[in-house]
Design an enzyme around this catalytic site. Structure first.
Site, PDB file in Angstrom:
ATOM      1  N   SER A 142       0.849  -1.184   0.000  1.00 47.64           N
ATOM      2  CA  SER A 142       0.000   0.000   0.000  1.00 47.64           C
ATOM      3  C   SER A 142       0.888   1.240   0.000  1.00 47.64           C
ATOM      4  O   SER A 142       2.034   1.199   0.467  1.00 47.64           O
ATOM      5  CB  SER A 142      -0.887   0.008   1.249  1.00 47.64           C
ATOM      6  OG  SER A 142      -1.524   1.258   1.426  1.00 47.64           O
ATOM      7  N   TYR A 155      -1.384  -0.924  10.660  1.00 55.21           N
ATOM      8  CA  TYR A 155      -1.639  -1.193   9.243  1.00 55.21           C
ATOM      9  C   TYR A 155      -0.457  -0.727   8.401  1.00 55.21           C
ATOM     10  O   TYR A 155       0.052  -1.466   7.557  1.00 55.21           O
ATOM     11  CB  TYR A 155      -2.924  -0.492   8.796  1.00 55.21           C
ATOM     12  CG  TYR A 155      -3.187  -0.619   7.310  1.00 55.21           C
ATOM     13  CD1 TYR A 155      -3.712  -1.798   6.788  1.00 55.21           C
ATOM     14  CD2 TYR A 155      -2.903   0.418   6.427  1.00 55.21           C
ATOM     15  CE1 TYR A 155      -3.943  -1.931   5.423  1.00 55.21           C
ATOM     16  CE2 TYR A 155      -3.130   0.298   5.069  1.00 55.21           C
ATOM     17  CZ  TYR A 155      -3.641  -0.890   4.579  1.00 55.21           C
ATOM     18  OH  TYR A 155      -3.861  -1.025   3.221  1.00 55.21           O
TER      19      TYR A 155
END
Length: 258
Positions: A142, A155
């Site tokens: 990401s 995350y």
């Protein structure tokens, strides 16, 4: 151009994983799809078969190391895998931090899926591809991996681990004929992103996002980062002194939805 005919995808029941399965579906293509929910796997498999692909499904949690290893090796014995996409991951509202960060059980769950899940997908197939000097491994990370966002420390950290693992692995496996690609999307419209309680800049449809991924995987790009403005902003935030980037992110911690 790399044109895979035998493809394994984890996290294949929604969002990016489901769209990858659909877009790769074609006559002569063998798809091996893994996710936790068998009912959704069955639905995706039906769609892919209608497009001409041969599909096998495996309901499993990617954190189960032994089951993942046995399944991946069995898939490769059936039809040698050209492309393995370690896509399964956790995020969305579940990954957001409270006033004092995420609860410990959430932190550990994020690392188990986003890190161990990647290892459980890549490590079994790595020596097999090296031995036959052919194959491609894609790891979905990401843009959040470039620096820690205060809304989601675990995350970001787990995706950073996946990205750096893939980027370091690429030059190791390249001499053995195995390509490694790291995919760093920005905000993609999926059921997971729909849970987020703030505005998502440069939001892309899942269809467009996966089209970008497929084209760049075929060209064997080392890092597939998009969209360009958000990719540049993420990179720039990473190279700024921590005192500056941390102050900026502190000011813009929450972006309420319009």
């Amino acid at each position: 151009m790399l044109i895979p005919k035998s493809i394994l995808i984890t996290g294949a029941t929604s969002g990016i994983g489901a769209e990858l399965a659909k877009q790769y579906s074609d006559r002569g293509v063998h798809l091996y799809l893994c996710a936790r929910r068998e009912d959704l796997l069955t639905e995706i498999a039906m769609v892919c078969r209608e497009k001409g692909a041969t599909v096998s499904v495996f309901p499993c949690d990617v954190t189960d190391r032994a089951k993942m290893r046995d399944w991946i090796l069995a898939c490769d014995q059936k039809t040698p895998l050209d492309l393995v996409i370690a896509n399964a991951g956790l995020g969305g509202a579940e990954s957001l931090a409270g006033e004092f960060g995420e609860p410990e059980e959430v932190v550990r769950k994020l690392f188990a899926v986003n890190c161990d899940g990647v290892l459980n997908t890549v490590e079994p197939i790595k020596p097999v591809m090296v031995e036959r000097k052919q194959g491609q491994i894609a790891i979905v990370s990401s843009l959040a991996s470039y620096f820690g966002l205060p809304d989601s420390p675990a995350y970001c950290a787990s995706k950073a681990a996946a990205r750096i693992y893939g980027e370091a692995l690429r030059p190791v496996l390249k001499p053995h004929g195995v390509a490694v690609n790291v995919i760093c999307p920005g905000f993609v419209k999926t059921p997971m992103s729909d849970q987020l309680p703030f505005s998502l800049p440069f939001l892309l449809s899942v269809e467009k996002s996966v089209t970008i991924m497929r084209k760049r995987l075929a060209k064997n790009h080392a890092r597939i980062s998009f969209p360009a403005p958000l990719a540049f902003g993420s990179w720039f935030g990473m190279i700024l002194p921590a005192s500056i980037s941390g102050t900026i992110m502190g000011y813009f911690r929450k972006f309420p939805k319009a």
